[in-house]
Design a protein around this motif. Structure first.
Motif, PDB file in Angstrom:
ATOM      1  N   ARG A 151      38.109  10.615  86.925  1.00  0.00           N
ATOM      2  CA  ARG A 151      38.232  10.690  88.384  1.00  0.00           C
ATOM      3  C   ARG A 151      36.837  11.047  88.914  1.00  0.00           C
ATOM      4  NH1 ARG A 151      43.892  11.281  89.630  1.00  0.00           N
ATOM      5  NH2 ARG A 151      44.960  11.787  87.692  1.00  0.00           N
ATOM      6  N   THR A 152      35.980  10.042  88.937  1.00  0.00           N
ATOM      7  CA  THR A 152      34.560  10.306  89.189  1.00  0.00           C
ATOM      8  C   THR A 152      34.305  10.985  90.534  1.00  0.00           C
ATOM      9  OG1 THR A 152      34.073   8.422  87.790  1.00  0.00           O
ATOM     10  CG2 THR A 152      32.254   9.260  89.114  1.00  0.00           C
ATOM     11  N   ALA A 153      34.950  10.483  91.586  1.00  0.00           N
ATOM     12  CA  ALA A 153      34.690  11.055  92.920  1.00  0.00           C
ATOM     13  C   ALA A 153      35.050  12.543  92.939  1.00  0.00           C
ATOM     14  CB  ALA A 153      35.484  10.289  93.976  1.00  0.00           C
ATOM     15  N   GLU A 154      36.209  12.871  92.379  1.00  0.00           N
ATOM     16  CA  GLU A 154      36.658  14.272  92.345  1.00  0.00           C
ATOM     17  C   GLU A 154      35.703  15.127  91.499  1.00  0.00           C
ATOM     18  OE1 GLU A 154      40.829  14.719  91.235  1.00  0.00           O
ATOM     19  OE2 GLU A 154      40.396  16.747  90.476  1.00  0.00           O
ATOM     20  N   ILE A 155      35.252  14.557  90.398  1.00  0.00           N
ATOM     21  CA  ILE A 155      34.341  15.293  89.511  1.00  0.00           C
ATOM     22  C   ILE A 155      33.019  15.600  90.245  1.00  0.00           C
ATOM     23  CG2 ILE A 155      32.945  15.088  87.395  1.00  0.00           C
ATOM     24  CD1 ILE A 155      35.328  13.366  86.256  1.00  0.00           C
ATOM     25  N   LEU A 156      32.506  14.618  90.946  1.00  0.00           N
ATOM     26  CA  LEU A 156      31.234  14.825  91.657  1.00  0.00           C
ATOM     27  C   LEU A 156      31.402  15.850  92.772  1.00  0.00           C
ATOM     28  CD1 LEU A 156      29.671  11.227  91.820  1.00  0.00           C
ATOM     29  CD2 LEU A 156      29.566  12.931  89.994  1.00  0.00           C
ATOM     30  N   GLU A 157      32.536  15.802  93.471  1.00  0.00           N
ATOM     31  CA  GLU A 157      32.798  16.796  94.523  1.00  0.00           C
ATOM     32  C   GLU A 157      32.821  18.201  93.923  1.00  0.00           C
ATOM     33  OE1 GLU A 157      32.668  16.525  97.795  1.00  0.00           O
ATOM     34  OE2 GLU A 157      32.073  14.489  97.209  1.00  0.00           O
ATOM     35  N   THR A 158      33.520  18.337  92.812  1.00  0.00           N
ATOM     36  CA  THR A 158      33.631  19.653  92.164  1.00  0.00           C
ATOM     37  C   THR A 158      32.254  20.152  91.729  1.00  0.00           C
ATOM     38  OG1 THR A 158      35.803  18.965  91.371  1.00  0.00           O
ATOM     39  CG2 THR A 158      34.858  20.922  90.341  1.00  0.00           C
ATOM     40  N   LEU A 159      31.456  19.251  91.181  1.00  0.00           N
ATOM     41  CA  LEU A 159      30.114  19.649  90.725  1.00  0.00           C
ATOM     42  C   LEU A 159      29.247  20.112  91.894  1.00  0.00           C
ATOM     43  CD1 LEU A 159      29.435  16.887  88.063  1.00  0.00           C
ATOM     44  CD2 LEU A 159      29.446  19.345  87.631  1.00  0.00           C
ATOM     45  N   LYS A 160      29.439  19.467  93.055  1.00  0.00           N
ATOM     46  CA  LYS A 160      28.659  19.865  94.235  1.00  0.00           C
ATOM     47  C   LYS A 160      29.138  21.209  94.764  1.00  0.00           C
ATOM     48  CE  LYS A 160      28.525  15.371  95.982  1.00  0.00           C
ATOM     49  NZ  LYS A 160      28.703  14.471  97.107  1.00  0.00           N
ATOM     50  N   ALA A 161      30.466  21.411  94.691  1.00  0.00           N
ATOM     51  CA  ALA A 161      31.051  22.620  95.281  1.00  0.00           C
ATOM     52  C   ALA A 161      30.894  23.854  94.392  1.00  0.00           C
ATOM     53  CB  ALA A 161      32.532  22.370  95.585  1.00  0.00           C
ATOM     54  N   GLU A 162      30.704  23.646  93.095  1.00  0.00           N
ATOM     55  CA  GLU A 162      30.690  24.773  92.143  1.00  0.00           C
ATOM     56  C   GLU A 162      29.344  24.839  91.421  1.00  0.00           C
ATOM     57  OE1 GLU A 162      32.879  27.023  91.668  1.00  0.00           O
ATOM     58  OE2 GLU A 162      34.933  26.244  91.797  1.00  0.00           O
ATOM     59  N   ALA A 193      26.584   9.129  86.783  1.00  0.00           N
ATOM     60  CA  ALA A 193      27.084   9.615  88.078  1.00  0.00           C
ATOM     61  C   ALA A 193      26.850  11.120  88.216  1.00  0.00           C
ATOM     62  CB  ALA A 193      28.570   9.285  88.220  1.00  0.00           C
ATOM     63  N   VAL A 194      27.116  11.862  87.146  1.00  0.00           N
ATOM     64  CA  VAL A 194      26.901  13.315  87.170  1.00  0.00           C
ATOM     65  C   VAL A 194      25.439  13.624  87.499  1.00  0.00           C
ATOM     66  CG1 VAL A 194      26.775  15.382  85.677  1.00  0.00           C
ATOM     67  CG2 VAL A 194      28.816  13.921  85.626  1.00  0.00           C
ATOM     68  N   ARG A 195      24.538  12.859  86.908  1.00  0.00           N
ATOM     69  CA  ARG A 195      23.099  13.100  87.135  1.00  0.00           C
ATOM     70  C   ARG A 195      22.678  12.855  88.582  1.00  0.00           C
ATOM     71  NH1 ARG A 195      22.816  16.245  82.986  1.00  0.00           N
ATOM     72  NH2 ARG A 195      22.687  15.210  80.990  1.00  0.00           N
ATOM     73  N   THR A 196      23.456  12.059  89.329  1.00  0.00           N
ATOM     74  CA  THR A 196      23.076  11.832  90.723  1.00  0.00           C
ATOM     75  C   THR A 196      23.303  13.091  91.566  1.00  0.00           C
ATOM     76  OG1 THR A 196      25.251  10.992  91.414  1.00  0.00           O
ATOM     77  CG2 THR A 196      23.651   9.358  90.623  1.00  0.00           C
ATOM     78  N   VAL A 197      24.195  13.989  91.090  1.00  0.00           N
ATOM     79  CA  VAL A 197      24.429  15.211  91.866  1.00  0.00           C
ATOM     80  C   VAL A 197      23.898  16.478  91.191  1.00  0.00           C
ATOM     81  CG1 VAL A 197      26.393  14.279  93.137  1.00  0.00           C
ATOM     82  CG2 VAL A 197      26.808  15.491  90.997  1.00  0.00           C
ATOM     83  N   ARG A 198      23.815  16.484  89.855  1.00  0.00           N
ATOM     84  CA  ARG A 198      23.392  17.705  89.164  1.00  0.00           C
ATOM     85  C   ARG A 198      22.543  17.374  87.940  1.00  0.00           C
ATOM     86  NH1 ARG A 198      26.960  22.188  89.745  1.00  0.00           N
ATOM     87  NH2 ARG A 198      25.636  23.244  88.250  1.00  0.00           N
ATOM     88  N   ASN A 199      21.345  17.920  87.914  1.00  0.00           N
ATOM     89  CA  ASN A 199      20.513  17.751  86.726  1.00  0.00           C
ATOM     90  C   ASN A 199      20.473  19.014  85.879  1.00  0.00           C
ATOM     91  OD1 ASN A 199      19.446  15.176  86.199  1.00  0.00           O
ATOM     92  ND2 ASN A 199      18.311  15.286  88.119  1.00  0.00           N
ATOM     93  N   ASP A 200      21.144  20.065  86.360  1.00  0.00           N
ATOM     94  CA  ASP A 200      21.059  21.360  85.677  1.00  0.00           C
ATOM     95  C   ASP A 200      22.292  21.673  84.837  1.00  0.00           C
ATOM     96  OD1 ASP A 200      22.683  21.487  87.884  1.00  0.00           O
ATOM     97  OD2 ASP A 200      22.130  23.540  88.415  1.00  0.00           O
ATOM     98  N   VAL A 201      23.143  20.673  84.598  1.00  0.00           N
ATOM     99  CA  VAL A 201      24.307  20.922  83.741  1.00  0.00           C
ATOM    100  C   VAL A 201      24.083  20.277  82.376  1.00  0.00           C
ATOM    101  CG1 VAL A 201      26.026  21.134  85.585  1.00  0.00           C
ATOM    102  CG2 VAL A 201      25.498  18.872  84.649  1.00  0.00           C
TER     103      VAL A 201
END
Ligand SMILES: *Cc1c(COP(=O)(O)O)cnc(C)c1O
Length: 418
Positions: A151-162, A193-201
């Protein structure tokens, strides 16, 4: 071993239908064997590397070179491979405790992780035993879709929010779940996709049962840490025990401080004569994985024709060596396991019974007649005694013996039907 005329005919029909799939599997094994041999040559593997070390094991050339070879094959910068890691669960524990700190969040994005990790994470079981939860590390999870996609969209939202999410955890294989196994391509798309929002995970992949099924590993598509067991695919049926972790230099360094101690990392670790088995196992691994895949395809075909729901189906793509058969009842699951046991090279005379296996919530029945205890690159079947009584099975050191094991399981199931 003798089988009925009907089963023998079904086996012949299966092999005729599977010829094209078998050829594809051989091609992957050929490509992966080429990768292994290139890595051996580039790293100048020699007889001297099979020598044993004792004590601290400083400067064990065989161990250090194998670490480099694994890193190359997994598509990562660094790795460590140790016979002293007791299991896949132990390796995953080393990786998670190595990367996570109090206050961090572990985020599983492919649904629930493998059963044995529940206590490690602290999802279930009492507190106070030293789980991640006990150390102030919390856990979040997003299920896969019904089709088995992220669920990519949900995952990216969660990564941005947390912002406290430190590890994004992906289990490649289905494990004990009725879900699809993720391909390297699918994992790669999610990582991008994860890398577009977070590079620190850190993206950590439980790579169990996936190694050498494709010609690429999750490290080739950007994963930070891959973890797997040597009594599954990459041990090739030769490794006596152990596991590996492969990843970026930093992720592997952090994990190595959990393996031994902070500051020591991978520099210690006596190999006690195990090097040769690990090298030889890795050499065999692409071939052994192909044998296991052929056995799984044969089973998928045979059990589908016998009227059972199977996953994956024989003509579907495959991303790990696991095959499931929905036996529909506790008796069915036990009969299946009995048949596999009877069709094994070792301990063929024993009858498997369900038991409360440490680390698992439900009772589990297992059939294992291998040369190495618990090795599941050898033909083995297991399943938790819960609906829909799915038998998970895998392995087969040789296709010929795997085929005999599957026919034995089919014969046992047929006695139940009649
Ligand atoms: C086998 C496996 C593990 C680790 O299991 P151990 O029995 O501890 O080696 C973890 N995850 C998955 C998906 C597995 O298949």
């Amino acid at each position: 071993m003798q089988f009925s005329k009907e089963l023998t005919a079904l086996a012949a029909q299966a092999e005729a239908a599977l010829a094209g799939r078998f050829a594809e599997i051989d091609e992957v094994a050929f490509a992966n064997t080429g990768r292994v041999m290139d890595a051996f040559r580039a790293n100048r593997v020699s007889d001297a590397m099979f020598q044993s070390s004792s004590g601290y094991g400083y400067n064990d050339k065989g161990r250090e070179t194998l670490d480099c070879i694994f890193a190359g094959l997994m598509g990562t910068e660094a790795a460590f491979v140790r016979h002293t890691i007791a299991s896949g669960t132990h390796a995953l524990t080393i990786g998670l405790f190595g990367l996570l700190r109090p206050g961090d969040i572990l985020y599983s994005v492919a649904g629930k992780p493998y059963d044995t990790l529940e206590e490690v994470i602290g999802i279930s079981g009492g507190s106070g035993n030293g789980s991640l939860a006990d150390f102030g590390i919390s856990y979040r999870m997003t299920e896969l879709t019904a089709d088995g996609d992220f669920r990519t969209a949900e995952i990216l939202e969660t990564l941005k929010a947390e912002p406290k999410i430190k590890v994004v955890f992906i289990q490649r294989s289905k494990g004990y779940l009725n879900r699809k196994t993720l391909s390297v391509e699918t994992i790669g798309k999610l990582i991008a996709a994860v890398r577009t929002v977070r590079n620190d995970v850190f993206v950590v992949v439980d790579n169990c049962y996936g190694e050498f099924v494709e010609t690429r590993e999750p490290g080739h598509v950007g994963a930070d840490l891959l973890i797997g067991s040597l009594i599954k695919n990459p041990g090739g049926g030769m490794a006596e025990c152990g596991a590996y972790l492969a990843g970026t230099a930093r992720a592997v360094e952090l994990a190595s401080y959990r393996l031994t101690s902070v500051g020591v990392g991978t520099e210690q670790g006596a190999t006690l004569g195990q090097n040769k088995a690990l090298y030889k196992g890795l050499f065999y691994a692409p071939h052994t994985v192909a044998q296991a895949l052929k056995t799984a395809l044969f089973a998928a075909y045979v059990f589908e024709k016998l009227g059972y729901a199977v996953e994956p189906k024989w003509d579907e793509p495959r991303y790990d060596i696991i095959q499931t058969v929905q036996t529909g009842s506790a008796e069915g699951l036990c009969a299946f396991c009995r048949g596999i046991q009877k069709g094994s090279p070792v301990d063929a005379f024993v009858t498997p019974e369900p038991w409360d296996m440490p680390g698992y919530a439900d009772r589990v029945i297992m059939a294992a007649g291998g040369f190495t205890q618990g090795s599941s690159i050898e033909l083995s079947a297991d399943g938790p005694l819960r609906a829909p009584f799915t038998a998970f099975f895998q392995g087969g050191l040789t296709y010929e013996s795997g085929k005999l094991g599957i026919l034995s399981a089919a014969a046992e199931m047929l006695t139940l039907q009649s």
